[in-house]
Motif scaffolding. Sequence first.
Motif, PDB file in Angstrom:
ATOM      1  N   CYS A 128       0.915  -1.245   0.124  1.00  0.00           N
ATOM      2  CA  CYS A 128       0.144  -0.207  -0.086  1.00  0.00           C
ATOM      3  C   CYS A 128       0.636   1.166  -0.192  1.00  0.00           C
ATOM      4  O   CYS A 128       0.441   2.278  -0.553  1.00  0.00           O
ATOM      5  CB  CYS A 128      -0.947   0.057   1.000  1.00  0.00           C
ATOM      6  SG  CYS A 128      -0.388   0.052   2.696  1.00  0.00           S
ATOM      7  N   ARG A 129       2.055   1.111   0.673  1.00  0.00           N
ATOM      8  CA  ARG A 129       2.855   2.208   0.552  1.00  0.00           C
ATOM      9  C   ARG A 129       3.262   2.539  -0.832  1.00  0.00           C
ATOM     10  O   ARG A 129       3.496   3.621  -1.246  1.00  0.00           O
ATOM     11  CB  ARG A 129       4.024   2.364   1.523  1.00  0.00           C
ATOM     12  CG  ARG A 129       4.948   3.590   1.322  1.00  0.00           C
ATOM     13  CD  ARG A 129       5.888   3.657   2.557  1.00  0.00           C
ATOM     14  NE  ARG A 129       7.073   2.609   2.177  1.00  0.00           N
ATOM     15  CZ  ARG A 129       7.709   2.099   3.397  1.00  0.00           C
ATOM     16  NH1 ARG A 129       7.132   2.370   4.419  1.00  0.00           N
ATOM     17  NH2 ARG A 129       8.582   1.034   3.192  1.00  0.00           N
ATOM     18  N   GLY A 130       3.858   1.542  -1.610  1.00  0.00           N
ATOM     19  CA  GLY A 130       3.933   1.478  -2.961  1.00  0.00           C
ATOM     20  C   GLY A 130       2.952   2.236  -3.886  1.00  0.00           C
ATOM     21  O   GLY A 130       3.699   3.090  -4.532  1.00  0.00           O
ATOM     22  N   GLU A 131       1.722   1.892  -3.771  1.00  0.00           N
ATOM     23  CA  GLU A 131       0.969   2.456  -4.502  1.00  0.00           C
ATOM     24  C   GLU A 131       0.774   3.950  -4.185  1.00  0.00           C
ATOM     25  O   GLU A 131       0.460   4.813  -5.106  1.00  0.00           O
ATOM     26  CB  GLU A 131      -0.565   1.664  -4.017  1.00  0.00           C
ATOM     27  CG  GLU A 131      -0.551   0.223  -4.802  1.00  0.00           C
ATOM     28  CD  GLU A 131      -1.945  -0.294  -4.235  1.00  0.00           C
ATOM     29  OE1 GLU A 131      -2.647   0.430  -3.743  1.00  0.00           O
ATOM     30  OE2 GLU A 131      -1.856  -1.443  -4.558  1.00  0.00           O
ATOM     31  N   TYR A 132       0.820   4.036  -2.781  1.00  0.00           N
ATOM     32  CA  TYR A 132       0.668   5.486  -2.382  1.00  0.00           C
ATOM     33  C   TYR A 132       2.069   6.432  -3.037  1.00  0.00           C
ATOM     34  O   TYR A 132       1.434   7.518  -3.498  1.00  0.00           O
ATOM     35  CB  TYR A 132       0.866   5.874  -0.889  1.00  0.00           C
ATOM     36  CG  TYR A 132       0.859   7.274  -0.191  1.00  0.00           C
ATOM     37  CD1 TYR A 132      -0.090   8.168  -0.560  1.00  0.00           C
ATOM     38  CD2 TYR A 132       2.264   7.566  -0.025  1.00  0.00           C
ATOM     39  CE1 TYR A 132       0.288   9.368  -0.172  1.00  0.00           C
ATOM     40  CE2 TYR A 132       2.484   8.826   0.466  1.00  0.00           C
ATOM     41  CZ  TYR A 132       1.418   9.899   0.135  1.00  0.00           C
ATOM     42  OH  TYR A 132       1.682  11.242   0.865  1.00  0.00           O
TER      43      TYR A 132
END
Length: 424
Positions: A170-174
């Motif tokens: 999810c951090r990667g997407e963010y």
Amino acid sequence: MTDDLRAPIGTHDVLAPDSALWEGVIGTFADLAHRYDFGLVLSPMFEDVAVFHRGIGEASEVATKEMYVFTDRGDRTYALRPEGTASVVRAFVQHHPVTPWRAWYVTPAFRYERPQAGRYRQHHQLGVEALGSDDAQVDVEVIALAQRFYAAIGLRRVRLLLNSMGHDVCRGEYVGLLRTHLFAHRDELCDDHRATWDRNPLRVLDCKKPACVAVTDQGPMLPDHLCDACRDHLDLVTRGLDRLGIAWERAPRLVRGFDYYTRTTFEFVSDALDAAQNAIGGGGRYDQLAAALGGPDVSGVGFGSGIERLLLARAAEGISRGLIDRDPDCFIVDTTGGEEATVLADELRRAGLAVSRAVDGRSMKSQMKVADRSGARVAVLIGPREIAAGEVTMRDLRASEATQWRVAREGVADAVRTVLEGHE
RNA sequence: GUGGGCGUAGCUCAGUUGGUUAGAGCGCCAGGUUGUGGUCCUGGAGGUCGCGGGUUCGACCCCCGUCGCUCACCCCA
């Protein structure tokens, strides 16, 4: 005055009585750590440089320009530890203790940078690490320990800033969303970040320059893009803190300097300090650190606090109360040469008392002055008359009027104790 | 790494337009009728004026360099 043999730049000697505050801070922490079920871990001050590269991140500021890296006689490349977590986790990986494993530490930390207020080449950190569990209750306990610790050493103007870094997916997407946003507004960023936003987009969130703040204010914030699991974890942490009555603030911009953080991240700031060095401690969860160091795929959470910063914050809050008393209990004045004082001092010290004395055959008047300045509560006088009588003279050094009395030589320890209790 | 401020006794500092034995307070030591502290009085020890070079008849003071301290930026504890 000898300028050629001073302590190195950015390092400091701490002498008594100032060091009593250090004893107090460390002692308070050791005691609290024990109550929170953390055991002391001692690990080397230097490690293979890879421990820190893989740990805090090869691209981080600390790793690229602040580490003390050196080669030893065997051509091994080591680095002085710039922070506490990486080597504690390395020790965990190496020894695979039973999990969950909870360890506390106090250690110097080294960073090569120009010294300034609250910032040194050698500073000292104390902290805890809990490995082998991703239970949010551990996050809560770690944060609670930190908060209780600051309160125990007298700090009042401390705020807890809380954020979540999500996990890699999810951090990667963010980060992708953030990068797109920054790209669209790249010309509006501050001078520094106009060039570096692409390499480390998260850093821009932390920038205090109005230009960057204006851009990121309109952009995506990490907490709004957490996956369900990370969101649940954060909710459990905040609920736990609420139930303990620990105040916290959401800090969506909080991005800490080391790459290993995932999910919970937090920082304690002192409102008594200037913003440049107001972080007195911080930490968070790290899901990938143990694995990155070749260990099992387990999560961990911890925090570290800079002792110098804590002391700075105490001073800034105007706290003068000490944490422990290092004054002697009694002071032996011996005008018969000093041998009797040595014998009596040894006896009293074995009985558990803190004893100071004079040497070099100084006059009684001189010894009394030293006794007074020593902070001792009572003076024990030995002169020819006392020796002849098999007694000593006790003198209360804190009484406003001179009060003294004779005591049998065998009863000195008890007599000193009686005075000490009378003062409490 | 970049920039500002500063370097005179153990500490905090003064030091006149460059002039002859560099000062104060605190601290330290010793005395103030020889067995007694905290207040007070007297005396004393302690400084290659960060270091090196230059200007000058003469430099703590001016100039250059250097080292160090300190603060700020960056980043963090």
